[in-house]
Design a protein around this motif. Structure first.
Motif, PDB file in Angstrom:
ATOM      1  N   GLU A  35       0.919  -1.291  -0.140  1.00  0.00           N
ATOM      2  CA  GLU A  35      -0.034   0.004   0.224  1.00  0.00           C
ATOM      3  C   GLU A  35       0.761   1.356  -0.007  1.00  0.00           C
ATOM      4  O   GLU A  35       2.076   1.421   0.700  1.00  0.00           O
ATOM      5  CB  GLU A  35      -0.704   0.030   1.180  1.00  0.00           C
ATOM      6  CG  GLU A  35      -1.869  -1.029   1.505  1.00  0.00           C
ATOM      7  CD  GLU A  35      -2.698  -1.433   2.641  1.00  0.00           C
ATOM      8  OE1 GLU A  35      -3.512  -1.725   2.730  1.00  0.00           O
ATOM      9  OE2 GLU A  35      -2.058  -0.530   3.535  1.00  0.00           O
ATOM     10  N   ILE A  37       0.686   5.820  -0.089  1.00  0.00           N
ATOM     11  CA  ILE A  37       0.117   7.135  -0.126  1.00  0.00           C
ATOM     12  C   ILE A  37       0.936   8.191  -1.025  1.00  0.00           C
ATOM     13  O   ILE A  37       2.295   8.000  -1.107  1.00  0.00           O
ATOM     14  CB  ILE A  37       0.064   7.929   1.283  1.00  0.00           C
ATOM     15  CG1 ILE A  37      -1.270   7.138   2.122  1.00  0.00           C
ATOM     16  CG2 ILE A  37      -0.491   9.258   1.108  1.00  0.00           C
ATOM     17  CD1 ILE A  37      -1.618   7.782   3.578  1.00  0.00           C
ATOM     18  N   GLU A  56      -1.618  -0.756  -3.874  1.00  0.00           N
ATOM     19  CA  GLU A  56      -2.760  -0.126  -3.823  1.00  0.00           C
ATOM     20  C   GLU A  56      -2.561   1.409  -3.476  1.00  0.00           C
ATOM     21  O   GLU A  56      -1.961   1.454  -2.237  1.00  0.00           O
ATOM     22  CB  GLU A  56      -3.631  -0.905  -2.678  1.00  0.00           C
ATOM     23  CG  GLU A  56      -5.255  -0.169  -2.620  1.00  0.00           C
ATOM     24  CD  GLU A  56      -6.155  -0.743  -1.735  1.00  0.00           C
ATOM     25  OE1 GLU A  56      -7.275  -0.197  -1.569  1.00  0.00           O
ATOM     26  OE2 GLU A  56      -5.687  -1.828  -1.266  1.00  0.00           O
ATOM     27  N   VAL A  57      -3.146   2.521  -3.976  1.00  0.00           N
ATOM     28  CA  VAL A  57      -3.008   3.842  -3.380  1.00  0.00           C
ATOM     29  C   VAL A  57      -4.162   3.896  -2.652  1.00  0.00           C
ATOM     30  O   VAL A  57      -5.323   3.774  -2.935  1.00  0.00           O
ATOM     31  CB  VAL A  57      -3.107   4.658  -4.764  1.00  0.00           C
ATOM     32  CG1 VAL A  57      -3.307   6.251  -4.064  1.00  0.00           C
ATOM     33  CG2 VAL A  57      -2.174   4.353  -5.513  1.00  0.00           C
ATOM     34  N   MET A  58      -3.742   4.399  -1.448  1.00  0.00           N
ATOM     35  CA  MET A  58      -4.840   4.578  -0.006  1.00  0.00           C
ATOM     36  C   MET A  58      -5.306   5.680  -0.265  1.00  0.00           C
ATOM     37  O   MET A  58      -6.504   5.983   0.401  1.00  0.00           O
ATOM     38  CB  MET A  58      -4.043   4.143   1.233  1.00  0.00           C
ATOM     39  CG  MET A  58      -3.562   2.623   1.250  1.00  0.00           C
ATOM     40  SD  MET A  58      -4.779   1.338   0.675  1.00  0.00           S
ATOM     41  CE  MET A  58      -5.958   1.455   2.023  1.00  0.00           C
ATOM     42  N   ALA A  59      -4.456   7.054  -0.537  1.00  0.00           N
ATOM     43  CA  ALA A  59      -4.883   8.143  -0.492  1.00  0.00           C
ATOM     44  C   ALA A  59      -3.952   9.089  -1.468  1.00  0.00           C
ATOM     45  O   ALA A  59      -2.846   8.562  -1.595  1.00  0.00           O
ATOM     46  CB  ALA A  59      -4.866   8.812   0.805  1.00  0.00           C
ATOM     47  N   ALA A  77      -5.413   9.087  -8.450  1.00  0.00           N
ATOM     48  CA  ALA A  77      -6.526   8.532  -7.522  1.00  0.00           C
ATOM     49  C   ALA A  77      -7.079   7.506  -8.111  1.00  0.00           C
ATOM     50  O   ALA A  77      -7.470   6.408  -7.547  1.00  0.00           O
ATOM     51  CB  ALA A  77      -7.522   9.399  -7.243  1.00  0.00           C
ATOM     52  N   ASN A  86     -13.941   2.968  -6.371  1.00  0.00           N
ATOM     53  CA  ASN A  86     -12.737   2.263  -6.183  1.00  0.00           C
ATOM     54  C   ASN A  86     -11.890   3.227  -6.192  1.00  0.00           C
ATOM     55  O   ASN A  86     -10.681   2.818  -5.654  1.00  0.00           O
ATOM     56  CB  ASN A  86     -12.528   1.337  -6.817  1.00  0.00           C
ATOM     57  CG  ASN A  86     -13.524   0.139  -6.784  1.00  0.00           C
ATOM     58  OD1 ASN A  86     -14.134  -0.064  -5.944  1.00  0.00           O
ATOM     59  ND2 ASN A  86     -13.723  -0.685  -8.072  1.00  0.00           N
ATOM     60  N   TRP A  87     -11.864   4.475  -6.312  1.00  0.00           N
ATOM     61  CA  TRP A  87     -10.750   5.427  -6.313  1.00  0.00           C
ATOM     62  C   TRP A  87     -10.096   5.678  -5.114  1.00  0.00           C
ATOM     63  O   TRP A  87     -10.892   5.703  -4.078  1.00  0.00           O
ATOM     64  CB  TRP A  87     -11.079   6.920  -7.145  1.00  0.00           C
ATOM     65  CG  TRP A  87     -11.434   6.353  -8.519  1.00  0.00           C
ATOM     66  CD1 TRP A  87     -11.570   5.369  -9.400  1.00  0.00           C
ATOM     67  CD2 TRP A  87     -11.583   7.634  -9.315  1.00  0.00           C
ATOM     68  NE1 TRP A  87     -11.735   5.579 -10.492  1.00  0.00           N
ATOM     69  CE2 TRP A  87     -11.765   6.960 -10.838  1.00  0.00           C
ATOM     70  CE3 TRP A  87     -11.625   8.738  -9.461  1.00  0.00           C
ATOM     71  CZ2 TRP A  87     -12.190   7.754 -11.774  1.00  0.00           C
ATOM     72  CZ3 TRP A  87     -12.141   9.688 -10.555  1.00  0.00           C
ATOM     73  CH2 TRP A  87     -12.303   9.019 -11.911  1.00  0.00           C
ATOM     74  N   ALA A  88      -9.097   6.092  -4.907  1.00  0.00           N
ATOM     75  CA  ALA A  88      -8.533   6.483  -3.653  1.00  0.00           C
ATOM     76  C   ALA A  88      -8.884   8.146  -3.191  1.00  0.00           C
ATOM     77  O   ALA A  88      -9.036   8.548  -4.230  1.00  0.00           O
ATOM     78  CB  ALA A  88      -6.918   6.769  -3.659  1.00  0.00           C
TER      79      ALA A  88
END
Length: 235
Positions: A35, A37, A56-59, A77, A86-88
């Motif tokens: 993950e 950011i 995975e982009v969390m933010a 995002a 599903n976008w961050a």
């Protein structure tokens, strides 16, 4: 897995008070093998997402609302996912809400499909950043510090565990941050910097939105000399 920091540097344009400047911007990716950011996506979504890979982009955090940090924020995002659900989440300080709205309203003017244009005009960040807010990623904490001046909603992100300050365009190596040498509210920016730098460990790495890294100690020594810049900007 331990958190790490990766940087993507890209060239593009940034607009301040209707004047366009060429800039070279730093985007930072914080996380581990699973993950991340993304801080300050700029200009080149493809290069940023290539560095992110299959993580995975969390933010996505924008330290200010100027167009250099918004021009590929939606693509980053989305990270290739067609489903907006599903976008961050995208994070921005409320002080830069007008900059956000102006940017996406301009995009809407160029959009031929009226439904898409309406969506752009109504678009808002998913998270309004606040001073003292936090994010967690890969076992470390990212603390939000409001530093108005460069823009009303400028923030920096401090990570004590990594010994790093992501200073956006509030602070560059050797001087207060700016775009094309233009300061929006330098006195307020210097006040923010004085309050920011004093309590932090002097060996804290400063990773700016433009240019090379520095340290808190090196920049704190320079802080008082920047008063001359404020006098020049007043003139």
């Amino acid at each position: 897995m331990e958190a790490r920091i990766e940087r993507v540097t890209s060239k593009g344009k940034c607009t301040v008070d209707d004047v366009e400047y060429k800039v070279e911007s730093n985007t930072y990716i914080v996380g581990d093998d699973e993950e991340v950011i993304v801080i300050d996506p700029a200009h080149d979504a493809e290069a940023i997402l290539k560095k992110v890979g299959d993580r995975e982009v969390m933010a996505v955090i924008c330290t200010d609302g100027l167009d250099a940090h918004l021009n590929c924020v939606l693509e980053v995002a989305a990270a290739g996912d067609d489903d907006p659900d599903n976008w961050a989440p995208i994070a921005l300080h409320r002080g830069d809400r007008i900059l956000w709205r102006d940017y996406f309203a301009q995009l809407a003017k160029d959009e031929e499909d009226e439904e898409d244009a309406k969506a752009l005009r109504s678009l808002e960040p998913d998270i309004w950043l606040e001073d003292g807010g936090t994010f967690e990623i890969a076992g470390v904490q990212l603390d939000v510090i409001h530093t108005p001046g460069h823009t009303p909603g400028s923030v920096v992100i401090y990570c004590e565990q990594l010994g790093v300050l992501f200073s956006g365009d509030t602070l560059h190596r050797g001087r207060p941050g700016s775009v094309g040498g233009v300061f929006t509210d330098l006195r307020r920016q210097l006040n923010s910097l004085g309050s920011l730098l004093t309590p932090l460990p002097k060996d804290t790495r400063v990773l700016p939105g433009q240019g090379k890294e520095t340290t808190v100690g090196d920049e704190e020594i320079r802080w008082e000399s920047w008063g001359a810049l404020a006098q020049e900007s007043d003139g």
